[in-house]
Design a protein around this motif. Structure first.
Motif, mmCIF file in Angstrom:
data_model
loop_
_atom_site.group_PDB
_atom_site.id
_atom_site.type_symbol
_atom_site.label_atom_id
_atom_site.label_comp_id
_atom_site.label_asym_id
_atom_site.label_seq_id
_atom_site.Cartn_x
_atom_site.Cartn_y
_atom_site.Cartn_z
ATOM 1 N N TYR A 634 -51.067 15.614 -45.371
ATOM 2 C CA TYR A 634 -52.277 16.153 -45.862
ATOM 3 C C TYR A 634 -53.521 17.232 -45.470
ATOM 4 O O TYR A 634 -53.478 18.000 -45.533
ATOM 5 N N HIS A 636 -52.710 18.438 -42.568
ATOM 6 C CA HIS A 636 -52.317 19.955 -42.670
ATOM 7 C C HIS A 636 -50.709 20.784 -43.352
ATOM 8 O O HIS A 636 -50.101 20.987 -42.640
ATOM 9 N N TRP A 637 -51.060 19.711 -44.989
ATOM 10 C CA TRP A 637 -49.942 21.013 -45.425
ATOM 11 C C TRP A 637 -50.189 22.070 -45.703
ATOM 12 O O TRP A 637 -48.843 23.013 -46.304
ATOM 13 N N THR A 638 -51.285 22.649 -45.737
ATOM 14 C CA THR A 638 -51.120 24.588 -45.409
ATOM 15 C C THR A 638 -50.240 25.004 -44.038
ATOM 16 O O THR A 638 -48.859 25.506 -44.460
ATOM 17 N N CYS A 639 -50.728 24.242 -43.599
ATOM 18 C CA CYS A 639 -49.740 24.646 -41.877
ATOM 19 C C CYS A 639 -47.742 24.037 -42.025
ATOM 20 O O CYS A 639 -47.059 24.829 -42.318
ATOM 21 N N LYS A 641 -46.112 23.571 -45.038
ATOM 22 C CA LYS A 641 -45.610 24.538 -46.475
ATOM 23 C C LYS A 641 -45.513 26.147 -45.324
ATOM 24 O O LYS A 641 -44.698 26.351 -46.231
ATOM 25 N N GLU A 642 -46.223 26.409 -44.951
ATOM 26 C CA GLU A 642 -45.793 27.836 -44.282
ATOM 27 C C GLU A 642 -44.196 28.057 -43.304
ATOM 28 O O GLU A 642 -43.715 28.512 -43.477
#
Length: 809
Positions: A634, A636-639, A641-642
């Protein structure tokens, strides 16, 4: 009538008065007689007869009847005879006598007489007299001290008793008295000849006379006077000359033996010297720079009789000399060779040590020597040597008088075979170690025993043993109880020392402190319980561990134990236990008892409880891991996902037609599941007719290795007309429909229902192209999209389902 009675009472009163007076007179006389007794007793004897004389005390004059004296004879304090002597009134105040003959000679035992008076059942206290003994003289012995007089001495056995009549002594029948008791020695001037004669002593006292004789040649009984005027006339470093003189001139003519007692710092050594009229001696092998104390005594050499008394003490101090050779040994520590030597004692240094000189070299290169000096307060030198070859090290000491003889030791090479021996265990006794070993034929110069604490850095101590000795008692003031020592025995050879044996032990074992077992844990295994601990280091062992014992104390205070004899064990298991709480205690078994106590408390559960506990712990662990993963994902979701799903470029279609160039964004399409299922699809396939037309050659192709463009031929195709679609409104815009034509499209598009694939169009229409998007995207796959069958609106953006548009990667 009354008058008559009064007259009659008078005679009776007179009678009573006379009787009372008479009684009083009689009692007074008897009272005086009660103190009657004997006085001035005197007991004498001769041979076996004794005679006792005595007188009456003054109170006996009142005696008007026979007075009895009782007598008892005691021999050696034992009653032997009883007798009585009657004294009539007319014998009172005269001297009385009584005699008795003993069955023993009077000098054989002590004789005593007791005496008391008796008169009309009244007795006086006992008086006792003891007969004095005749002289009891023994052990007469005569000698001469100056060959011009005689000296005799004897023993008087009863010398401790008081003397009422002193004993007188006469020597050689001389009328002059030479001694009186309690003296037991007599001196008399006399000519001493070289012959035997009788030397007679007469002892006399009032009871008798005793004569003793001693037969001797006094020239053989010379008891010399001690030497006078002893001096040290010549003092050197290692010898001294002593001189003395005699007070008796005749001693210079006698063959004499003299002893010199040399006191060396409390240690006495006696040396003997011979000679006629001896009056000097030379003492050799003395310690340089050392203080001595000497005394001398002498005797005749031909006929030993007695040593003279010691002369007065004489002190002298020897001169200095070079130091003695040093006692050198070696120690290997931290890849260094330490040459070590014992500090010279005062009797070895022979003066103040100024420094030490150390030289070393390889045994194969003795002509090339390294040299250094060591301060006088240091007794070792650490050398970094090539341990693959042997080295020879020499140490010398220097003082003001010169340099000592060299002390040499050969350092062996580091060959593992030279130091590989089995290590045995040893127990000390009375604060020391008693070592013994097998004789070695290579020990040409004896043996060396060295010792040091087993753990940690230390300075080795050593003892050198002669070749004919294979045992030694090792003692050191540095020994400590409870500390393990390593003792090694080396053979001293002409080459490097050879290790023979090695031992480890305690000079005295001590109990190990509690809390010995570290990381002490326990674990249930079915109905058993295992306790374990880390291996015990030698530093914590103050005694040899012979094994371990595990005590289990349950809630009923019942104790069971389990043991092991393995000193290297790190666990013990208590078996067949019941459910409940226990105190598990482990102790080390040593020669000084069980020690090192360490305890743990634990509860044994049923197997079902253990299973539930295990499942619960597993679930908690899994839940915890999932929660941790969820929290991490949660945050580090953005990292993530990318990284896993990188953003897909948005394609831009540029279309030209009669209405001009229009751009379409794919993300402007709106769709639903219903749209996806109902709309027709566009496919582009090679050679397929489009509204009855066939594409020409030289079209763009896609190869297995990727997409690339080829020159396009002009293709005269009619415009492609798509059915009108309803475009949902966006951002408040009204929905609209359009009918769009793609004039000269480079793809051969076919409207086909269903889920079918399409290929690249073989040719593109002339004058039309799909232009690159702003982000560099180039199509290389078949694009599939659907439209809703709605009214056409040329001015409305095209509505499509982006999921079904396959874009190049």
């Amino acid at each position: 009538m009354v008058l008559v009675k009064g007259i009659m009472m008078i005679p009776w009163l007179l009678l009573v008065s006379l009787f009372c007076k008479s009684t009083q007179d009689g009692n007074g006389q008897e009272s005086g007689v009660l103190h009657c007794g004997a006085q001035n007793l005197k007991l004498t004897g001769s041979g076996q007869m004794i005679l006792l004389t005595w007188e009456d005390t003054p109170s006996c004059s009142a005696v008007q009847d026979v007075l009895i004296y009782e007598l008892e004879v005691l021999i050696a304090d034992k009653k032997e005879n009883y007798d009585e002597v009657a004294v009539t009134p007319d014998q009172i105040r005269s001297t009385h006598s009584w005699n008795w003959t003993s069955y023993l000679a009077l000098e054989c035992a002590s004789h005593s007489v007791r005496l008391r008076s008796r008169y009309k059942n009244h007795t006086s206290p006992w008086n006792q007299e003891t007969l004095p003994d005749p002289p009891n003289v023994t052990d007469l012995q005569c000698e001469t001290r100056d060959l011009q007089s005689v000296d005799c001495h004897w023993t008087y056995k009863d010398a401790s008793l008081p003397f009422k009549s002193p004993t007188e002594y006469h020597l050689l029948e001389s009328p002059s008295i030479c001694a009186k008791s309690p003296e037991t020695r007599c001196h008399q001037e006399v000519r001493v000849d070289a012959r035997e004669r009788n030397w007679t002593l007469t002892a006399s006292n009032p009871l008798g006379e005793v004569k003793l004789s001693d037969t001797a040649d006094l020239t053989k009984r010379v008891y010399m006077y001690p030497p006078e005027g002893v001096t040290a006339s010549s003092v050197n470093a290692r010898n001294v000359s002593l001189e003395w003189k005699w007070t008796v001139q005749q001693y210079y003519n006698l063959s004499l033996i003299c002893q010199v007692n040399i006191n060396n710092n409390g240690e006495n050594t006696i040396r003997e010297h011979f000679g006629v009229g001896l009056n000097f001696s030379v003492l050799n092998d003395l310690i340089p720079n050392w203080t001595y104390n000497v005394e001398i005594r002498c005797r005749t050499a031909q006929h030993f009789w007695k040593w003279s008394t010691w002369s007065t003490n004489v002190n002298f101090h020897t001169k200095g000399d070079v130091p003695d050779a040093l006692d050198v040994w070696m120690q290997v520590m931290d890849n260094q060779i330490i040459t070590i030597w014992k500090m010279p004692l005062a009797n070895q240094s022979h003066g103040h040590i100024e420094d030490y000189e150390v030289t070393w070299t390889k045994t194969t290169e003795r002509e090339r020597r390294n040299r250094t000096k060591v301060a006088p307060n240091h007794y070792s030198l650490a050398l970094s040597l090539d341990t693959t070859v042997e080295h020879i090290v020499t140490v010398k000491a220097r003082n003001i008088n010169g340099i000592s003889s060299p002390s040499t030791i050969i350092i062996p090479s580091s060959n593992p075979d030279r130091t590989r021996v089995n290590t045995s265990l040893i127990i000390g006794s009375n604060g020391s170690f008693n070592l013994s070993w097998s004789a070695s034929p290579t020990a040409s110069c004896g043996y060396i025993v060295d010792w040091c604490p087993t753990l940690g850095r230390c300075t080795v101590e050593w003892l050198k043993v002669p070749p004919n000795q294979t045992n030694a008692s090792i003692f050191s003031k540095n020994f400590k109880d409870g500390l393990r020592y390593t003792l090694s025995v080396y053979a001293c050879t002409q080459e490097a020392p050879v290790l023979l044996q090695r031992s480890e032990g305690y000079v005295r074992e001590k109990k190990i402190q509690d809390g010995l077992f570290k990381s002490f844990t326990g674990q249930q295994q079915d109905w058993d319980y295992e306790v374990s601990w880390k291996p015990i280091s030698l530093r914590e062992q103050t005694a040899f561990i012979q094994g371990y014992v595990l005590y289990c104390l349950d809630y009923d205070k019942k104790v069971i134990n389990f043991t092991t004899d393995n000193p290297e064990a790190t666990s013990l298991t208590a078996r067949n236990l019941k459910i409940g709480s226990y105190i598990f205690t482990v102790k080390a078994r040593t020669a000084v008892g069980e020690c090192g106590t360490t305890s743990i408390t634990a509860t044994l559960n049923s197997l079902t409880d253990n299973l539930i506990k295990t499942v619960f712990i597993s679930l908690v662990t899994v839940f915890g891991l999932l929660s941790l993963i969820t929290i991490v994902c949660y945050r580090h979701w953005t990292c993530i996902k990318e990284t896993v799903y990188p953003p897909i470029p948005k394609p831009v279609l540029t279309l030209t037609g009669e209405h001009g160039c229009r751009h379409f964004q794919v993300d402007q399409c709106h769709y639903s599941e219903a749209n996806i299922m109902d709309v027709p699809e566009l496919y582009c396939s090679a050679g397929a007719p489009i509204n009855g037309l066939v594409s020409q050659e030289n079209m763009n192709t896609q190869t297995p290795k990727g997409y690339y463009n080829q020159p396009l031929k002009k293709c005269n195709l009619p415009p492609l007309t798509l059915p009108s679609m309803a475009i949902p409104s966006q951002s408040g815009l009204p929905s609209s429909s359009f009918r769009m034509e793609f004039p000269n499209v480079s793809y051969n598009l076919i409207m086909q229902p269903g889920n079918q694939q399409s290929n690249l169009c073989p040719e593109l229409q002339e004058g039309t192209s799909l232009e690159r998007s702003s982000d560099g995207y180039q199509p290389h796959q078949t694009d599939t999209f659907t439209t809703n069958q709605t009214e056409e609106d040329p001015d409305s953006p095209m509505s499509c389902v982006s999921t079904y548009i396959l874009l190049p990667q």
